[in-house]
Scaffold this motif. Sequence first.
Motif, short mmCIF file in Angstrom:
data_model
loop_
_atom_site.label_atom_id
_atom_site.label_comp_id
_atom_site.label_asym_id
_atom_site.label_seq_id
_atom_site.Cartn_x
_atom_site.Cartn_y
_atom_site.Cartn_z
N CYS A 63 0.84 -1.19 0.00
CA CYS A 63 0.00 0.00 0.00
C CYS A 63 0.87 1.24 0.00
N ILE A 64 0.45 2.26 -0.73
CA ILE A 64 1.17 3.53 -0.74
C ILE A 64 0.30 4.59 -0.06
N VAL A 65 0.90 5.27 0.91
CA VAL A 65 0.24 6.34 1.64
C VAL A 65 1.02 7.62 1.37
N ASP A 66 0.34 8.66 0.91
CA ASP A 66 1.01 9.92 0.58
C ASP A 66 1.18 10.82 1.80
N ASP A 67 0.40 10.60 2.84
CA ASP A 67 0.46 11.44 4.05
C ASP A 67 1.59 10.93 4.95
N LEU A 68 2.73 11.62 4.94
CA LEU A 68 3.90 11.17 5.69
C LEU A 68 3.78 11.39 7.20
N SER A 69 2.71 12.01 7.66
CA SER A 69 2.53 12.15 9.10
C SER A 69 2.28 10.79 9.77
N VAL A 70 2.02 9.75 8.97
CA VAL A 70 1.83 8.40 9.51
C VAL A 70 3.16 7.77 9.95
N VAL A 71 4.28 8.22 9.40
CA VAL A 71 5.58 7.57 9.62
C VAL A 71 5.92 7.39 11.10
N PRO A 72 5.87 8.42 11.95
CA PRO A 72 6.24 8.20 13.35
C PRO A 72 5.31 7.24 14.09
N LEU A 73 4.08 7.09 13.60
CA LEU A 73 3.12 6.20 14.26
C LEU A 73 3.37 4.73 13.94
N LEU A 74 4.17 4.45 12.92
CA LEU A 74 4.39 3.07 12.49
C LEU A 74 5.49 2.37 13.28
N THR A 75 6.28 3.09 14.05
CA THR A 75 7.44 2.52 14.75
C THR A 75 7.08 1.29 15.57
N LYS A 76 6.03 1.35 16.33
CA LYS A 76 5.67 0.23 17.20
C LYS A 76 4.78 -0.79 16.51
N LYS A 77 4.50 -0.58 15.25
CA LYS A 77 3.63 -1.49 14.51
C LYS A 77 4.41 -2.51 13.69
N MET A 78 5.71 -2.28 13.50
CA MET A 78 6.53 -3.10 12.59
C MET A 78 6.93 -4.43 13.23
N LEU A 79 6.78 -5.52 12.47
CA LEU A 79 7.32 -6.81 12.88
C LEU A 79 8.84 -6.75 12.75
N GLY A 80 9.51 -7.63 13.43
CA GLY A 80 10.96 -7.66 13.30
C GLY A 80 11.58 -7.73 14.67
N PRO A 81 12.48 -6.80 14.97
CA PRO A 81 13.12 -6.88 16.27
C PRO A 81 12.16 -6.58 17.43
N ASN A 82 11.03 -5.92 17.14
CA ASN A 82 10.06 -5.64 18.20
C ASN A 82 9.32 -6.91 18.58
N THR A 83 9.19 -7.17 19.88
CA THR A 83 8.36 -8.30 20.30
C THR A 83 6.93 -7.84 20.53
N GLU A 84 6.76 -6.55 20.68
CA GLU A 84 5.41 -6.00 20.81
C GLU A 84 5.13 -5.18 19.56
N PHE A 85 4.06 -5.51 18.89
CA PHE A 85 3.70 -4.78 17.69
C PHE A 85 2.19 -4.79 17.59
N GLY A 86 1.66 -3.91 16.82
CA GLY A 86 0.21 -3.83 16.67
C GLY A 86 -0.21 -4.13 15.26
N GLU A 87 -1.43 -4.61 15.14
CA GLU A 87 -2.00 -4.81 13.81
C GLU A 87 -2.46 -3.47 13.25
N LEU A 88 -2.39 -3.36 11.95
CA LEU A 88 -2.91 -2.18 11.27
C LEU A 88 -4.24 -2.57 10.63
N LYS A 89 -5.23 -1.70 10.78
CA LYS A 89 -6.55 -1.96 10.21
C LYS A 89 -6.69 -1.16 8.91
#
Length: 134
Positions: free
Chosen positions: A66-92
């Motif tokens: 998905c492509i999102v043009d509104d870059l204000s979403v970027v800081p909100l994605l930090t805790k949503k990413m799978l990977g080194p984080n053991t706590e992450f959230g689903e995106l709806k």
Amino acid sequence: MSFNKELLKKLMEFNEKNSPKFTLYVNDVIYPITSTSITNSPIPVNEPTTRGGVYFSDKFAYKMKCIVDDLSVVPLLTKKMLGPNTEFGELKITTTIQSDGKSIPVEISTNLTNSVQTPSSIELSLIIVKLESV
């Protein structure tokens, strides 16, 4: 992963032919999605497994880009990413598709696996974990 395969098939076909409007929700903020693709792709595991003790991965997964043009979403994605984080959230993500002359509102729950930011947009790579008509 919990989803109706028939609904997923309808969503994929409708998306391919019609380019419906998709909406991303992060922390109760709404972001329009400008472009979406949905595919069934292999995952780099030899057998279904629990990855890092955190989430389950099958050998194949339904993925969205998905492509999102509104870059204000970027800081909100930090805790949503799978990977080194053991706590992450689903995106709806929500959309509405047409099938047999009826509108079907669809809610898609996803896990964020990767993101690529450009000066004007961010591309999100997601795995579909839940799909339902609402």
